[in-house]
Enzyme design. Structure first.
Site, mmCIF file in Angstrom:
data_model
loop_
_atom_site.group_PDB
_atom_site.id
_atom_site.type_symbol
_atom_site.label_atom_id
_atom_site.label_comp_id
_atom_site.label_asym_id
_atom_site.label_seq_id
_atom_site.Cartn_x
_atom_site.Cartn_y
_atom_site.Cartn_z
ATOM 1 N N LYS A 147 0.833 -1.340 -0.052
ATOM 2 C CA LYS A 147 -0.115 -0.108 -0.088
ATOM 3 C C LYS A 147 0.897 1.200 0.093
ATOM 4 O O LYS A 147 1.537 1.611 0.920
ATOM 5 C CB LYS A 147 -0.967 0.032 1.179
ATOM 6 C CG LYS A 147 -1.798 1.045 1.203
ATOM 7 C CD LYS A 147 -2.700 1.240 2.487
ATOM 8 C CE LYS A 147 -4.000 2.127 2.272
ATOM 9 N NZ LYS A 147 -3.366 3.382 2.035
ATOM 10 N N ARG A 169 -10.458 9.117 -5.921
ATOM 11 C CA ARG A 169 -11.254 8.168 -5.457
ATOM 12 C C ARG A 169 -12.851 8.471 -5.308
ATOM 13 O O ARG A 169 -13.686 7.766 -4.977
ATOM 14 C CB ARG A 169 -10.900 7.380 -4.421
ATOM 15 C CG ARG A 169 -10.479 8.232 -3.046
ATOM 16 C CD ARG A 169 -10.139 7.746 -1.925
ATOM 17 N NE ARG A 169 -11.085 7.220 -1.334
ATOM 18 C CZ ARG A 169 -10.991 6.530 0.122
ATOM 19 N NH1 ARG A 169 -9.904 6.390 0.720
ATOM 20 N NH2 ARG A 169 -12.104 5.978 0.481
ATOM 21 N N GLU A 186 -2.379 4.131 -7.925
ATOM 22 C CA GLU A 186 -1.882 4.954 -7.054
ATOM 23 C C GLU A 186 -0.915 6.049 -7.579
ATOM 24 O O GLU A 186 0.024 5.629 -8.460
ATOM 25 C CB GLU A 186 -0.904 4.348 -5.723
ATOM 26 C CG GLU A 186 -0.895 5.078 -4.691
ATOM 27 C CD GLU A 186 -2.026 5.178 -3.732
ATOM 28 O OE1 GLU A 186 -1.934 5.921 -2.699
ATOM 29 O OE2 GLU A 186 -3.015 4.234 -3.765
#
Length: 544
Positions: free
Chosen positions: A239, A259, A284
């Site tokens: 992450k 998002r 990302e």
């Protein structure tokens, strides 16, 4: 007529004073049900940040009040209140006239057609006609940045509940709609079919993860079932510490969404230029260092929230997307397929893209929970926040479905720091000192002094906020505009236990470091300020 503008003002006022998320939803739903078109559509645009009124800027509002009030007195009032719209609404001189202001829709449409020279006279007349709450609402509407604790996502949820529709259906058509949203409300009230705007490269609502260990159960050894994570069931990925985005390209249109569906394409033209594909990728957004590694989040911040970006900024802070998933491949929607199949499609898809702008998120081997935990706590890069765990058989489902995706972040760092400065907040916090700057000890000239290392404005309860506010008022020693310097020495002061996600070097800060996501974990009323941490402790945490 007056009632329509007053209804909008009352809505904003009540939203500010309502802390509950469900309470805010009920207020917006009630307003949408009672207000007519097009007023409610313009109100919706204001709530979501999509309403732009040209010709009215904060500088114009300052000029209007400067013609009606002593500049020094206004400066002191603004310093005390801390919010331009609220200050002007309170100090605007004179009694209300007999005239009634037009409804919200007339104000928006009149200002949209007014010249820069005409706008000040129009605004001044409406301010004369409104009461204090109405003035505040008008100024917030015109200048944007409502700061009432309502996000665009929450407003869309209120619409979904109002019309008993799925919020994902609203999000998928949102970028093809515009204020005053009359076709949207007609569908929500079952008076018309669902709007079907022809949107190229639409936003597709994202899939989110649950914490693997719920916040309430952290520290509880029984909260995590090791049998849950098996290599045949779950995939694991790093992450990374960037911002989640969706890159969508279709029929010559290229867009990058956050998002929550905000279009940030113009801030990252270097990435958009490389989107020579037909499809939608989930990933990302990050910045690359000169040696090809992932740069700290601070580097990405230099690119965010800019209306334009220079060639120099793109050269020094080159952006790229580390891809996690693929939602659309050409004309084929892949969201219903299992993650294992989508991952295979993603690998093939990314292989044909510019490696400078798109790469593939690597998988982390899954053996047992102990090995994953060790990887989580000692990732290969400081820009990694933890792990993402995804079921191999999971479809890409909008929202936060249970049992499919989990995030397992590193434990936050903790430091004991001393409160040094405070500033009033905004909205419902405008009467309280709620933004706190804190520091740690360091040696200077043979003695210890405090150096600021961060600022936090959440993590405390309402009761603790009142205690902190009382301390600031009783211990202010200097004033710098809206900022108050408080007593902070080895004998007197407040120690704050601050949680943060990471550190990075920063030449812009006196301490030489910057914190990532600092928040107040607890107030250490019991701890002497002399025992707060030192700068050397934080420097030791910096990545090599």
């Amino acid at each position: 007529m007056y009632g329509l503008m007053q209804a909008f003002a009352d809505l904003l006022d009540r939203l500010v004073l309502t802390p509950s998320r469900n309470g805010k939803l009920r207020l917006m739903m009630a307003y949408f049900a009672a207000a007519p078109d097009p007023d409610r559509g313009y109100a919706l645009g204001a709530l979501t940040g999509d309403l732009d009124i040209p010709g009215v800027k904060p500088a114009m509002i300052r000029d209007l009040i400067a013609d009606r009030m002593d500049a020094g007195l206004f400066a002191m009032s603004y310093d005390y209140v801390g919010d331009l719209a609220e200050t002007v609404s309170l100090v605007w001189p004179g009694d209300r006239r007999a005239n009634r202001p037009p409804p919200l829709s007339d104000i928006v449409e009149t200002l949209s057609g007014a010249s820069r020279a005409e706008a000040p006279g129009l605004v001044a007349g409406w301010l004369d006609d409104l009461d204090t709450t109405g003035r505040w609402a008008l100024l917030k509407l015109m200048t944007g940045g409502l700061r009432i604790g309502v996000s665009a996502r929450l407003a869309k949820l209120a619409l979904a509940q109002f019309g008993e529709k799925d919020v994902t259906d609203i999000e998928e058509i949102w970028h093809g709609l515009a204020s005053p949203y009359e076709s949207l409300f007609a569908w929500l009230e079952d008076r018309a079919e669902k709007p079907a705007p022809d949107i190229a490269a639409p936003f597709r609502p994202v899939m989110l993860a649950h914490p693997l260990v719920p916040k309430a159960d952290r520290g509880n050894p029984d909260a995590l079932d090791p049998a849950l994570i098996r290599p045949d069931t779950f995939a694991a990925e790093w992450k990374f510490d960037g911002i989640r985005v969706q890159a969508s390209a279709e029929r010559g249109t290229r867009r990058i969404y956050t998002r929550t569906g905000d279009d940030i394409s113009r801030t990252f033209p270097d990435v958009v230029a490389a989107m020579d594909f037909e499809g939608t990728l989930d990933g990302e957004l990050l910045v690359r260092t000169t040696d090809g590694a992932v740069a700290p989040f601070n580097a990405l911040q230099q690119r965010l929230n800019r209306k334009t970006v220079s060639k120099r900024q793109m050269e020094t802070h080159p952006a790229f997307i580390r891809t996690y998933d693929i939602l659309q491949d050409g004309g084929t929607d892949l969201r219903a397929r299992p993650f294992r199949a989508r991952r295979q499609s993603l690998e093939a898809f990314v292989a044909g893209l510019s490696p400078a702008r798109f790469d593939l998120s690597p998988l982390v081997p899954v053996t047992d929970i102990a090995a994953l935990d060790a990887a989580r706590l000692a990732p290969p890069s400081p820009e990694i926040e933890g792990l993402m765990l995804k079921r191999w058989d999971s479809a890409y489902v909008a929202g936060r479905p249970k049992g499919l995706w989990y995030k397992w972040k590193r434990d936050p760092y903790l430091v004991d720091a001393v409160l040094m400065y405070a500033q009033r907040g905004h909205g419902k916090r405008s009467s309280f000192y709620s933004d706190f700057t804190f520091g740690v000890w360091r040696a200077a000239g043979g003695e210890d002094e405090l150096t600021p290392v961060g600022k936090a404005y959440f993590g405390f309860t309402d009761a603790e906020l009142k205690q902190l506010d009382a301390f600031v008022r009783a211990n202010t020693i200097e004033r710098f505009g809206p900022v108050r310097s408080v007593t902070a020495n080895k004998e007197t002061g407040i120690v704050l236990e601050v949680a943060f996600e990471g550190l990075q070097r920063s030449p812009r800060h006196k301490s030489g470091i910057a914190m990532r996501f600092p928040r107040i974990n607890r107030i250490r009323w019991d701890k002497p300020t002399a025992e707060a941490d030192r700068l050397e402790t934080l420097v030791a945490l910096l990545p090599d």
